[in-house]
Design an enzyme around this catalytic site. Structure first.
Site, PDB file in Angstrom:
ATOM      1  CG  PHE A 152      -1.844   1.235   1.188  1.00 15.34           C
ATOM      2  CD1 PHE A 152      -2.948   1.250   0.348  1.00 15.34           C
ATOM      3  CD2 PHE A 152      -1.579   2.351   1.958  1.00 15.34           C
ATOM      4  CE1 PHE A 152      -3.782   2.372   0.280  1.00 15.34           C
ATOM      5  CE2 PHE A 152      -2.408   3.482   1.901  1.00 15.34           C
ATOM      6  CZ  PHE A 152      -3.509   3.484   1.060  1.00 15.34           C
ATOM      7  CG  ASP A 240       5.636   3.603   1.815  1.00 11.05           C
ATOM      8  OD1 ASP A 240       5.656   4.132   2.946  1.00 11.05           O
ATOM      9  OD2 ASP A 240       4.617   3.547   1.103  1.00 11.05           O
ATOM     10  CE  LYS A 269       0.060   5.481   7.933  1.00  9.72           C
ATOM     11  NZ  LYS A 269      -1.344   5.685   8.244  1.00  9.72           N
TER      12      LYS A 269
HETATM   13  C1  LIG Z   1       2.991   2.381   3.873  1.00 10.09           C
HETATM   14  C2  LIG Z   1       2.103   3.526   3.533  1.00 10.09           C
HETATM   15  N1  LIG Z   1       2.374   4.276   2.471  1.00 10.09           N
HETATM   16  C3  LIG Z   1       1.600   5.326   2.131  1.00 10.09           C
HETATM   17  C4  LIG Z   1       0.469   5.649   2.851  1.00 10.09           C
HETATM   18  C5  LIG Z   1      -0.365   6.817   2.456  1.00 10.09           C
HETATM   19  O1  LIG Z   1      -0.229   7.845   3.382  1.00 10.09           O
HETATM   20  P1  LIG Z   1      -1.324   9.006   3.498  1.00 10.09           P
HETATM   21  O2  LIG Z   1      -2.579   8.383   3.990  1.00 10.09           O
HETATM   22  O3  LIG Z   1      -0.727  10.003   4.457  1.00 10.09           O
HETATM   23  O4  LIG Z   1      -1.468   9.584   2.126  1.00 10.09           O
HETATM   24  C6  LIG Z   1       0.133   4.875   3.958  1.00 10.09           C
HETATM   25  C7  LIG Z   1      -1.082   5.159   4.729  1.00 10.09           C
HETATM   26  O5  LIG Z   1      -1.643   4.327   5.393  1.00 10.09           O
HETATM   27  C8  LIG Z   1       0.975   3.785   4.317  1.00 10.09           C
HETATM   28  O6  LIG Z   1       0.695   3.008   5.370  1.00 10.09           O
END
Ligand SMILES: Cc1ncc(COP(=O)(O)O)c(C=O)c1O
Length: 414
Positions: A152, A240, A269
């Site tokens: 994700f 990520d 986050k």
């Molecule tokens: C691993 C990862 N990447 C990207 C995102 C996307 O972040 P945002 O919700 O701040 O756009 C999330 C959100 O849950 C995530 O857990």
């Protein structure tokens, strides 16, 4: 509404609306993009959140790994107040002391490079996507970015195209081309993707623990091989760390568990302690890929969010909270593994640090609901994987209190 009435509206925030009023207005005026639990919080302190009837909930979710220092942390609040008093926003047309100091702190605690600041996780990954595409320009032919199935990376179009979950992408085609997905922890698949797209791989992106995908850690061999293959093929290794970063796994960044360094890392986050900020850190060898005018954002790293992010890092490092994570993590895993042995519905317990997944055979959403009724906040992802992500500064007593509730609820189901 008259101007006078509007002027008086400010006072609405001093008295909480009833939950029913909040729900009614939300349903009427907000887009229905979220499935929300039937509760609203109006106050938070430490590991507790309070609803409008003053019921205390133990927060083992931290706003999905955002409020890693809990609620009402005095130094964070003071930083917000002080900064808001001085200046909130000027834009990236000017220099900004808070960004400069945050950049320095991030680099000091990660790897030699430079930082791009934005507003969210998905935006940080969009920046990484563009960085990889720029890297791809120097390779032969149409470039590809490899990512993992079950990953994700966010909801905007580039991040969504890299996300390896059909349920996230469905209905939004045609997707941005040039992304390829391979199974996680499958070295053969990784090698054959680099073979198949030889000379065209611009970047490889992964989460070291797939969060939304069910708290699935990557194997060390797989990560090390990814590092070797990206280096050998002039592809960027992008991590990520939006969910794993800022202490969640017991290290400031999860890559520290794996003995490798990325070429780029994305954060969001917990970086802002609850304020919206994202970041991409780029290793020195690749910072030239984005030149002035090639990427940007109005808000990115404004004075207040940059100051809070700086303060968040200062607190985590200065108070040695990662040591607390280590001790707490042992305690959580010990108790959850005992539960696994004695319960019919616990299939697996996994994760790193305080990034914990409990896979159930069934009943995931019901367990979350029952825990909430018993005043414990957790959530469920990837079907029936219960996600437990308490604050990094949790006390052992509160850990025990939350686990007591969780165990009791699990036993209701088997
Ligand atoms: C691993 C990862 N990447 C990207 C995102 C996307 O972040 P945002 O919700 O701040 O756009 C999330 C959100 O849950 C995530 O857990």
């Amino acid at each position: 509404m008259s101007a006078e009435e509007v002027e008086q509206q400010e006072s609405d925030f001093t008295k909480p609306l009833s939950f029913e009023e909040i729900q009614e207005k939300s349903d009427k005026y907000l887009m229905g993009t979220y499935r929300r639990a039937p509760v609203a919080f109006y106050f938070g302190q430490g590991e507790y959140l309070y609803d409008s009837e003053n019921n205390a909930y133990l927060d083992f979710l931290c706003g999905i790994s955002v409020t890693n220092l809990g609620h009402g942390e005095a130094d964070l609040i003071e930083a917000i107040r002080d900064q808001a008093d001085r200046i909130i926003h000027t834009s990236n047309l000017f220099y900004n002391q808070e960004q400069a100091l945050l950049g320095e702190a991030l680099i000091e605690h990660s790897f030699p490079g430079k930082v791009f600041l934005c507003n969210s996780g998905t935006e940080a990954n969009e920046a990484a996507f563009k960085l990889a595409r720029r890297n791809g320009e120097s390779l032969s032919g149409d470039c590809v970015i490899i990512s993992l199935e079950n990953s994700f990376h966010g909801r905007t179009t580039g991040a969504m195209a890299m996300t390896g979950q059909e349920k996230i992408r469905k209905g939004f085609g045609p997707l941005i081309p040039g992304t390829v997905h391979i199974p996680a922890n499958d070295i053969e698949a990784l090698e054959s993707a680099f073979d198949q797209y030889s000379g065209r791989v611009a970047g490889f992106i992964m989460e070291l623990v797939q969060g939304e995908g069910g708290i699935r850690p990557m194997d060390k061999d797989f990560v090390v091989r990814a590092r070797e293959l990206t280096t050998a093929n002039n592809a960027l290794l992008i991590l990520d760390e939006i969910q794993t970063g800022i202490g969640r796994t017991g290290k400031l960044f999860a890559y520290e568990h794996y003995g490798i360094r990325p070429d780029a890392m994305t954060l969001a986050k917990a970086l802002g302690g609850g304020m919206p900020i994202g970041a991409m850190i780029v290793a020195d060898d690749f910072t030239h890929l984005l030149e002035p005018g090639m990427h940007g954002t109005t808000f990115g790293g404004n004075h207040v969010v940059a100051r809070v992010a700086y303060e968040t890092l200062r607190i985590i490092v200065g108070r040695e909270l990662l040591k607390n994570v280590e001790g707490l993590s042992d305690y959580f895993f010990r108790r959850l593994r005992l539960l696994e042995q004695s319960s019919n519905i616990v299939k697996d317990v996994r994760g790193i640090g305080l990034h914990i997944g409990v896979e159930l055979t069934d009943h995931g959403p019901d367990v979350v609901r029952r825990c909430r009724e018993e005043k414990l906040l957790i959530n469920c992802t990837a079907g029936h994987v219960i996600r437990i992500m308490p604050p990094l500064n949790l006390s052992l007593d509160s850990a025990a209190e939350g686990l007591d509730i969780f165990e009791r609820v699990i036993r209701e189901f088997g």
